[in-house]
Design a protein around this motif. Structure first.
Motif, PDB file in Angstrom:
ATOM      1  N   PRO A   1      35.048  -9.028  25.229  1.00 22.37           N
ATOM      2  CA  PRO A   1      34.973  -8.891  26.690  1.00 22.37           C
ATOM      3  C   PRO A   1      35.376  -7.508  27.193  1.00 22.37           C
ATOM      4  O   PRO A   1      34.822  -7.016  28.180  1.00 22.37           O
TER       5      PRO A   1
ATOM      6  N   VAL B   1      31.632  -8.530  34.364  1.00 17.84           N
ATOM      7  CA  VAL B   1      31.353  -9.909  33.953  1.00 17.84           C
ATOM      8  C   VAL B   1      30.579  -9.859  32.645  1.00 17.84           C
ATOM      9  O   VAL B   1      29.663  -9.046  32.486  1.00 17.84           O
TER      10      VAL B   1
ATOM     11  N   ILE C   1      31.739 -15.502  31.395  1.00 21.29           N
ATOM     12  CA  ILE C   1      31.070 -16.676  31.960  1.00 21.29           C
ATOM     13  C   ILE C   1      30.239 -17.313  30.856  1.00 21.29           C
ATOM     14  O   ILE C   1      29.291 -16.708  30.346  1.00 21.29           O
TER      15      ILE C   1
ATOM     16  N   ARG D   1      32.189 -17.379  45.836  1.00 18.71           N
ATOM     17  CA  ARG D   1      32.875 -16.826  44.682  1.00 18.71           C
ATOM     18  C   ARG D   1      32.252 -15.469  44.366  1.00 18.71           C
ATOM     19  O   ARG D   1      31.447 -15.339  43.451  1.00 18.71           O
TER      20      ARG D   1
ATOM     21  N   ARG E   1      32.408 -13.053  42.556  1.00 18.14           N
ATOM     22  CA  ARG E   1      32.926 -12.426  41.353  1.00 18.14           C
ATOM     23  C   ARG E   1      31.996 -11.324  40.892  1.00 18.14           C
ATOM     24  O   ARG E   1      30.823 -11.305  41.221  1.00 18.14           O
TER      25      ARG E   1
ATOM     26  N   ALA F   1      36.345  -7.732  30.749  1.00 15.21           N
ATOM     27  CA  ALA F   1      35.399  -8.431  31.609  1.00 15.21           C
ATOM     28  C   ALA F   1      35.746  -9.911  31.728  1.00 15.21           C
ATOM     29  O   ALA F   1      36.330 -10.498  30.818  1.00 15.21           O
ATOM     30  N   GLU F   2      35.387 -10.510  32.851  1.00 16.11           N
ATOM     31  CA  GLU F   2      35.491 -11.946  33.002  1.00 16.11           C
ATOM     32  C   GLU F   2      34.344 -12.589  32.241  1.00 16.11           C
ATOM     33  O   GLU F   2      33.184 -12.211  32.414  1.00 16.11           O
TER      34      GLU F   2
ATOM     35  N   ARG G   1      35.484  -6.504  39.043  1.00 16.03           N
ATOM     36  CA  ARG G   1      35.736  -6.686  37.619  1.00 16.03           C
ATOM     37  C   ARG G   1      34.416  -6.952  36.901  1.00 16.03           C
ATOM     38  O   ARG G   1      33.575  -7.702  37.416  1.00 16.03           O
TER      39      ARG G   1
END
Length: 491
Positions: free
Chosen positions: A111, A73, A117, A65, A67, A114-115, A71
């Motif tokens: 965000p 985070v 988490i 993954r 990630r 942003a992704e 993009r």
């Protein structure tokens, strides 16, 4: 290289129809190619292993993954250990962008594309750094390393590099061995593993701690070929200032970020006793000056006061081991602002087992010295690094982080964790312009490289959680890429 050769078409006719085979340009091209082929043939199995990996993807279990590349985070709902040793911080979030820490923000930060988490209340900390690691030689027995095909040796090392990363060790300072090809493969994403700061071959005097030759190979004549360990890049034997200078420059040419010399005996040595002093001060200084000319430094394997003091007078910046140091030597380390790269050699369950009484006695002396060394390092405020020095011991590599957790015998847990993150990052930075990964490592601060762990444990109370990284490391990120994500799963 082959496609380039085909497209170059050096034997194509010139504009007037004449063949170009004898042109000076083609001759120079041919000479360069033959020199490169000879060099690659000399490097042998190292280059072959890179070829073996060419075109392969990293195992699905690692890097599945990736990630955080395209993009940003935003890591939220966390407790922050920033690598400095300060108490954990609450009510913050960390934004990662383009492989680096972009900002430390309030917990309720938006965000902004942003992704997100959710760390589930776990601790976010920098990736761990092992400052004394043998990337190629840790997970293979000495017999296999000396007798197996070189390609096998490097394939074992590549598999262990993946396991090292999955233990949360995102950077290592390699202190001797042929790690250049593996470093390149990791950097190019061919295999998964930690960042490697390579030293290249361990430079040793004849009869020194890096002289692995058999008795029948002595004496060496002017035309005697190199030993197998020298050909593979494990060690380089040098006697006299001129040879030390040459071998140092060779490792720098190959891409060493720092230089490793053997300045004293060891416990497991075949020839050199623990109390022996190796290399003259002039020889050591030759290596130091060559390294300084390239903006980097020399570290030395050494245990005794005499060897430590000789190395420091020559300008060595990092003492590896040094468990038999006396107060004068430790004061000298502090005064020279040198680093003491210590390992918890305590003659315990993680120690090598020796069948003979002589080596067991040397091991006992080092174990007793280890306790004194950590006490003196703190008393005299010496720059202290953590490393493991697991060598030719595949059974012990899974316990790499246990070597860190046991340091709570000597320090509070947050100080130990800072040693394996922020402090070790400062040691890596001594490579200056030879640093293969420019940027701050071991810290969570704006601009630092995004090597991060999310851990299920409380480092303010203890570090026992590190002894089971498979269970307690919930997320592993290196350079903004997620290599493991078990957030949200039952622990």
């Amino acid at each position: 290289m082959l496609p380039a050769l085909r497209s170059f078409s050096p034997i194509a006719p010139s504009a007037n129809g004449a063949c170009c085979c004898d042109s000076p340009l083609l001759q120079r091209f041919h000479e360069r190619m033959m020199a490169e082929i000879s060099r690659r043939h000399f490097l042998g199995g190292t280059a072959a292993v890179v070829a073996l990996f060419a075109g392969l993807r990293a195992p699905e279990a690692v890097g599945a993954r990736p990630r955080g590349q395209d993009r940003p985070v935003l890591l939220t709902h966390l407790r922050l250990f920033d690598g400095s040793g300060a108490p954990l911080r609450e009510e913050v979030a960390v934004r990662v962008e383009e492989g680096r820490i972009q900002a430390i923000l309030p917990a309720d930060a938006e965000p902004q594309g942003a992704e997100v988490i959710d760390c589930g209340g776990c601790v976010l900390m920098p990736g761990l750094i092992d400052a004394h690691w043998h990337t190629t030689l840790a997970a293979i027995t000495q017999v296999a390393a000396m007798t197996a095909d070189v390609g096998y040796v490097h394939l074992v090392a590549a598999r262990e590099a993946e396991r090292t990363l999955m233990r949360g060790v995102t950077s290592v300072r390699d202190v001797g061995g042929p790690s250049f090809a593996l470093k390149r493969a990791i950097d190019e994403g061919i295999v998964a593993g930690p960042r490697i700061f390579p030293a290249g071959a361990m430079i040793s005097q004849t009869s020194g701690h890096g002289d692995f030759r058999m008795r029948h190979e002595i004496p060496r004549g002017a035309s005697t070929p190199l030993s197998e360990q020298e050909r593979q890049g494990v060690a380089a034997i040098a006697d006299g200032e001129a040879e030390v200078l040459r071998r140092t420059r060779e490792q720098l040419m190959l891409g060493a970020s720092q230089i490793k010399l053997m300045a004293g005996g060891g416990v497991a040595s075949t020839y050199d006793p623990l109390d022996s002093t190796q290399f003259t001060e002039r020889e050591l200084r030759a290596a130091v000056e060559a390294a300084e000319d390239w903006g980097t430094y020399v570290m030395v394997h050494v245990y005794t006061p005499r060897g430590i003091q000789r190395a420091l007078r020559a300008g060595v910046r990092s003492i590896e081991h040094g468990q038999l140091a006396d107060e004068e030597s430790v004061r000298m380390m502090a005064g020279e602002n040198a680093w003491w790269s210590l390992q918890p050699f305590l003659q315990d369950a993680d120690a090598n087992v020796y069948p003979d009484a002589v080596r067991r006695e040397s091991q006992r002396q080092v174990a007793e010295g280890t306790v004194r060394a950590y006490e003196m390092a703190q008393r005299f405020d010496v720059n202290t690094a953590w490393g493991t020095d697991i060598l030719f011991n595949p059974q012990n590599t899974p316990n790499q982080l246990r070597h860190l957790a046991k340091l709570t015998r000597f320090y509070d847990p947050l100080t130990v964790l800072a040693m394996a993150t922020g402090r070790n990052g400062e040691l890596l930075a001594l490579s200056g312009p030879r640093n293969p990964y420019p940027g701050t490592l071991g810290r969570i601060e704006p601009g630092a490289l995004a090597d991060l762990l999310v851990v299920d444990g409380d480092p303010a109370r203890g570090l026992d959680f590190l002894e089971d990284p498979e269970r307690n490391l919930r997320l592993i990120m290196k350079g903004g890429r997620i290599h493991k994500d078990r957030l949200g799963e039952d622990s």
